[in-house]
Design a protein around this motif. Structure first.
Motif, PDB file in Angstrom:
ATOM      1  N   PHE A  37       0.851  -1.192   0.000  1.00  0.00           N
ATOM      2  CA  PHE A  37       0.000   0.000   0.000  1.00  0.00           C
ATOM      3  C   PHE A  37       0.887   1.242   0.000  1.00  0.00           C
ATOM      4  CE2 PHE A  37       0.582  -1.356   4.369  1.00  0.00           C
ATOM      5  CZ  PHE A  37       0.761  -0.206   5.118  1.00  0.00           C
ATOM      6  N   GLY A  38       0.280   2.403  -0.143  1.00  0.00           N
ATOM      7  CA  GLY A  38       1.075   3.625  -0.184  1.00  0.00           C
ATOM      8  C   GLY A  38       0.215   4.845  -0.401  1.00  0.00           C
ATOM      9  N   GLY A  39       0.881   5.981  -0.484  1.00  0.00           N
ATOM     10  CA  GLY A  39       0.172   7.230  -0.705  1.00  0.00           C
ATOM     11  C   GLY A  39       1.130   8.363  -0.964  1.00  0.00           C
ATOM     12  N   GLU A  40       0.560   9.490  -1.353  1.00  0.00           N
ATOM     13  CA  GLU A  40       1.350  10.684  -1.644  1.00  0.00           C
ATOM     14  C   GLU A  40       1.440  11.582  -0.418  1.00  0.00           C
ATOM     15  OE1 GLU A  40       0.264  12.550  -5.534  1.00  0.00           O
ATOM     16  OE2 GLU A  40      -1.332  11.035  -5.456  1.00  0.00           O
ATOM     17  N   VAL A  41       2.469  12.417  -0.402  1.00  0.00           N
ATOM     18  CA  VAL A  41       2.626  13.413   0.645  1.00  0.00           C
ATOM     19  C   VAL A  41       1.979  14.709   0.171  1.00  0.00           C
ATOM     20  CG1 VAL A  41       4.253  14.755   2.025  1.00  0.00           C
ATOM     21  CG2 VAL A  41       4.757  12.351   1.476  1.00  0.00           C
ATOM     22  N   HIS A  42       0.998  15.182   0.917  1.00  0.00           N
ATOM     23  CA  HIS A  42       0.311  16.440   0.597  1.00  0.00           C
ATOM     24  C   HIS A  42       0.650  17.438   1.689  1.00  0.00           C
ATOM     25  CE1 HIS A  42      -2.122  14.670  -2.644  1.00  0.00           C
ATOM     26  NE2 HIS A  42      -2.202  13.600  -1.866  1.00  0.00           N
ATOM     27  N   GLY A  43       1.355  18.510   1.305  1.00  0.00           N
ATOM     28  CA  GLY A  43       1.868  19.420   2.317  1.00  0.00           C
ATOM     29  C   GLY A  43       2.974  18.707   3.055  1.00  0.00           C
ATOM     30  N   GLN A  44       2.740  18.395   4.317  1.00  0.00           N
ATOM     31  CA  GLN A  44       3.711  17.611   5.075  1.00  0.00           C
ATOM     32  C   GLN A  44       3.150  16.269   5.508  1.00  0.00           C
ATOM     33  OE1 GLN A  44       4.881  20.328   8.266  1.00  0.00           O
ATOM     34  NE2 GLN A  44       6.795  20.690   7.195  1.00  0.00           N
ATOM     35  N   ALA A  45       1.870  16.035   5.243  1.00  0.00           N
ATOM     36  CA  ALA A  45       1.227  14.813   5.715  1.00  0.00           C
ATOM     37  C   ALA A  45       1.132  13.768   4.607  1.00  0.00           C
ATOM     38  CB  ALA A  45      -0.159  15.121   6.250  1.00  0.00           C
ATOM     39  N   LEU A  46       1.361  12.528   4.985  1.00  0.00           N
ATOM     40  CA  LEU A  46       1.207  11.393   4.081  1.00  0.00           C
ATOM     41  C   LEU A  46      -0.242  10.931   4.124  1.00  0.00           C
ATOM     42  CD1 LEU A  46       2.306   8.971   2.379  1.00  0.00           C
ATOM     43  CD2 LEU A  46       2.857   7.862   4.568  1.00  0.00           C
ATOM     44  N   VAL A  47      -0.850  10.721   2.947  1.00  0.00           N
ATOM     45  CA  VAL A  47      -2.241  10.267   2.866  1.00  0.00           C
ATOM     46  C   VAL A  47      -2.266   8.918   2.146  1.00  0.00           C
ATOM     47  CG1 VAL A  47      -4.574  10.800   2.090  1.00  0.00           C
ATOM     48  CG2 VAL A  47      -3.045  12.662   2.773  1.00  0.00           C
ATOM     49  N   LEU A  48      -2.683   7.872   2.830  1.00  0.00           N
ATOM     50  CA  LEU A  48      -2.723   6.538   2.237  1.00  0.00           C
ATOM     51  C   LEU A  48      -3.917   6.412   1.301  1.00  0.00           C
ATOM     52  CD1 LEU A  48      -1.804   4.284   5.309  1.00  0.00           C
ATOM     53  CD2 LEU A  48      -0.306   5.379   3.631  1.00  0.00           C
ATOM     54  N   LEU A  59      -7.258   1.328   6.553  1.00  0.00           N
ATOM     55  CA  LEU A  59      -6.093   2.180   6.285  1.00  0.00           C
ATOM     56  C   LEU A  59      -6.379   3.264   5.246  1.00  0.00           C
ATOM     57  CD1 LEU A  59      -3.334  -0.600   6.127  1.00  0.00           C
ATOM     58  CD2 LEU A  59      -3.623   1.101   7.944  1.00  0.00           C
ATOM     59  N   ARG A  60      -7.471   3.081   4.498  1.00  0.00           N
ATOM     60  CA  ARG A  60      -7.760   4.006   3.388  1.00  0.00           C
ATOM     61  C   ARG A  60      -8.036   5.421   3.897  1.00  0.00           C
ATOM     62  NH1 ARG A  60      -8.603   3.252  -1.755  1.00  0.00           N
ATOM     63  NH2 ARG A  60      -8.718   0.985  -1.454  1.00  0.00           N
ATOM     64  N   GLY A  61      -7.346   6.393   3.291  1.00  0.00           N
ATOM     65  CA  GLY A  61      -7.551   7.787   3.640  1.00  0.00           C
ATOM     66  C   GLY A  61      -6.858   8.217   4.918  1.00  0.00           C
ATOM     67  N   LEU A  62      -6.071   7.325   5.513  1.00  0.00           N
ATOM     68  CA  LEU A  62      -5.376   7.660   6.755  1.00  0.00           C
ATOM     69  C   LEU A  62      -4.390   8.803   6.509  1.00  0.00           C
ATOM     70  CD1 LEU A  62      -5.635   6.323   9.564  1.00  0.00           C
ATOM     71  CD2 LEU A  62      -3.508   5.111   9.062  1.00  0.00           C
ATOM     72  N   VAL A  63      -4.434   9.827   7.344  1.00  0.00           N
ATOM     73  CA  VAL A  63      -3.542  10.985   7.227  1.00  0.00           C
ATOM     74  C   VAL A  63      -2.457  10.856   8.299  1.00  0.00           C
ATOM     75  CG1 VAL A  63      -3.346  13.490   7.322  1.00  0.00           C
ATOM     76  CG2 VAL A  63      -5.406  12.428   6.343  1.00  0.00           C
ATOM     77  N   ILE A  64      -1.209  10.813   7.855  1.00  0.00           N
ATOM     78  CA  ILE A  64      -0.091  10.549   8.758  1.00  0.00           C
ATOM     79  C   ILE A  64       0.853  11.750   8.771  1.00  0.00           C
ATOM     80  CG2 ILE A  64       1.809   8.977   9.268  1.00  0.00           C
ATOM     81  CD1 ILE A  64       0.289   6.858   7.598  1.00  0.00           C
ATOM     82  N   HIS A  94       2.678   4.662  18.122  1.00  0.00           N
ATOM     83  CA  HIS A  94       1.642   3.646  17.889  1.00  0.00           C
ATOM     84  C   HIS A  94       0.267   4.280  17.729  1.00  0.00           C
ATOM     85  CE1 HIS A  94       4.045  -0.047  18.301  1.00  0.00           C
ATOM     86  NE2 HIS A  94       4.850   0.734  19.021  1.00  0.00           N
ATOM     87  N   ASP A  95       0.223   5.386  16.950  1.00  0.00           N
ATOM     88  CA  ASP A  95      -1.035   6.083  16.714  1.00  0.00           C
ATOM     89  C   ASP A  95      -1.998   5.285  15.839  1.00  0.00           C
ATOM     90  OD1 ASP A  95      -0.177   8.786  17.879  1.00  0.00           O
ATOM     91  OD2 ASP A  95       1.388   8.403  16.399  1.00  0.00           O
ATOM     92  N   TYR A  96      -1.488   4.300  15.096  1.00  0.00           N
ATOM     93  CA  TYR A  96      -2.323   3.623  14.101  1.00  0.00           C
ATOM     94  C   TYR A  96      -2.432   2.123  14.360  1.00  0.00           C
ATOM     95  CZ  TYR A  96      -0.926   8.076  12.218  1.00  0.00           C
ATOM     96  OH  TYR A  96      -0.668   9.415  12.091  1.00  0.00           O
ATOM     97  N   ASP A  97      -2.272   1.718  15.613  1.00  0.00           N
ATOM     98  CA  ASP A  97      -2.352   0.296  15.953  1.00  0.00           C
ATOM     99  C   ASP A  97      -3.705  -0.298  15.594  1.00  0.00           C
ATOM    100  OD1 ASP A  97       0.176   0.554  16.887  1.00  0.00           O
ATOM    101  OD2 ASP A  97      -0.247   0.025  18.975  1.00  0.00           O
ATOM    102  N   GLY A  98      -4.761   0.501  15.693  1.00  0.00           N
ATOM    103  CA  GLY A  98      -6.108   0.010  15.383  1.00  0.00           C
ATOM    104  C   GLY A  98      -6.244  -0.451  13.940  1.00  0.00           C
ATOM    105  N   PRO A  99      -6.077   0.461  12.968  1.00  0.00           N
ATOM    106  CA  PRO A  99      -6.230   0.041  11.557  1.00  0.00           C
ATOM    107  C   PRO A  99      -5.179  -0.957  11.111  1.00  0.00           C
ATOM    108  CG  PRO A  99      -5.525   2.339  11.710  1.00  0.00           C
ATOM    109  CD  PRO A  99      -5.926   1.911  13.081  1.00  0.00           C
ATOM    110  N   VAL A 100      -3.953  -0.851  11.639  1.00  0.00           N
ATOM    111  CA  VAL A 100      -2.911  -1.805  11.270  1.00  0.00           C
ATOM    112  C   VAL A 100      -3.261  -3.186  11.816  1.00  0.00           C
ATOM    113  CG1 VAL A 100      -0.486  -2.458  11.599  1.00  0.00           C
ATOM    114  CG2 VAL A 100      -1.074  -0.092  11.060  1.00  0.00           C
ATOM    115  N   GLY A 101      -3.700  -3.226  13.067  1.00  0.00           N
ATOM    116  CA  GLY A 101      -4.098  -4.499  13.662  1.00  0.00           C
ATOM    117  C   GLY A 101      -5.310  -5.086  12.978  1.00  0.00           C
ATOM    118  N   GLY A 102      -6.231  -4.218  12.522  1.00  0.00           N
ATOM    119  CA  GLY A 102      -7.414  -4.690  11.818  1.00  0.00           C
ATOM    120  C   GLY A 102      -7.076  -5.426  10.541  1.00  0.00           C
ATOM    121  N   GLU A 103      -5.933  -5.102   9.951  1.00  0.00           N
ATOM    122  CA  GLU A 103      -5.467  -5.784   8.743  1.00  0.00           C
ATOM    123  C   GLU A 103      -4.677  -7.051   9.082  1.00  0.00           C
ATOM    124  OE1 GLU A 103      -5.527  -5.889   5.462  1.00  0.00           O
ATOM    125  OE2 GLU A 103      -7.071  -4.356   5.392  1.00  0.00           O
TER     126      GLU A 103
END
Length: 289
Positions: A37-48, A59-64, A94-103
């Motif tokens: 999976f992956g995404g582009e960096v918009h501004g300074q945030a990565l969007v999956l 994980l879809r639409g996750l803003v990192i 570990h801000d994204y343990d929920g969606p990562v664990g869901g996968e």
């Protein structure tokens, strides 16, 4: 995008996410790792936004943001980062343990796509078993990131050159601007060859043809149409800038003898007796800027 005097085509850039998705699929096809999976960096945030092999949409639409999670660390450090056991990794937040664990994901590799010293996207490979991501997957993802970085750099340069062309005004154009536009024409032809997207190549060819006709100020309808090959036009466009055969060969990454051959062929088609006459006739026919 419409300019007040000259109608310039909208920026030709296809969606970078399409190229990103293609690279993820390519890496997935060359590897046994189940999730990419992956995404582009918009501004300074990565969007999956792009996924291969995922089970959920968590994980879809996750803003990192930068430095957050594994992806944020990749964006911040602009280098690959991996963890063999995501839940227990102490090197990431570990801000994204929920969606990562869901996968059901446990091991993750993130590779940045760096253009001009800036992270523009991140490509991930992930496994649902504990342990480091395999070397073949690492190689595939690194190669994909390099190809994507090169493609984005080409698209950036096309955008820059297209914006420069938008400065062209009708009426008299001073000699300095004319030479700059001819230089743009030659560079755009080079970018056409390097672009990996067929549709972008087609649009770039149309743009260089339009720029050539605009600068020549001639319709070419009074003379018998001449068809020059892309390589013949490449050679003539650089000769028009004053390049020697050796310089043309270096710019086009071909041998000097090939340059001579293309030049002879173009001269024959244009019924020209010198390289200068070939350039003049090509411009007069609207084939060359």
């Amino acid at each position: 995008m419409t300019h007040p005097v000259t109608q310039v085509p909208a920026l030709l850039r296809p969606r970078d996410s399409d190229a990103l998705r293609a690279e993820l699929r390519r890496a997935a096809g060359a590897s046994t790792t189940p999730v990419f999976f992956g995404g582009e960096v918009h501004g300074q945030a990565l969007v999956l936004s792009e996924f291969v092999g995922t089970w959920t949409s968590g994980l879809r639409g996750l803003v990192i943001p930068p430095r957050s999670g594994l992806g944020g660390r990749v964006v911040d450090q602009k280098r690959p980062v991996s963890v063999a056991d995501y839940k227990r990794a102490s090197s990431i937040t570990h801000d994204y343990d929920g969606p990562v664990g869901g996968e059901g994901i446990t091991s993750v590799l993130g590779v940045p796509v760096v253009v001009g010293g800036v992270a523009r996207a991140v490509l991930y490979a992930a496994d649902r078993g504990v342990g480091p991501i395999g070397g073949r997957t690492v190689d595939c993802l690194v190669q994909s990131s390099r190809r994507l970085a090169n493609e984005i750099a080409i698209r950036d340069e096309v955008d820059r050159r297209t914006r420069m062309w938008s400065t062209l005004q009708t009426g008299q154009v001073d000699a300095v601007l004319t030479e700059e536009l001819r230089d743009i024409h030659a560079d755009l032809r080079g970018l056409t060859r390097a672009a990996g997207d067929p549709e972008l190549q087609r649009q770039l060819r149309a743009l260089t043809d339009r720029l050539a006709r605009t600068l020549s100020g001639e319709s070419g309808q009074d003379e018998t149409p001449v068809a020059l090959s892309p390589r013949e036009l490449d050679v003539l466009s650089h000769i028009a800038l004053g390049c020697t055969n050796h310089e043309v060969a270096q710019r086009l990454s071909v041998g000097p003898e090939s340059v001579k051959s293309y030049l002879r062929s173009a001269m024959r088609k244009l019924d020209a007796h010198s390289r200068h006459e070939a350039v003049v006739k090509a411009r007069r026919s609207g084939l060359l800027a």
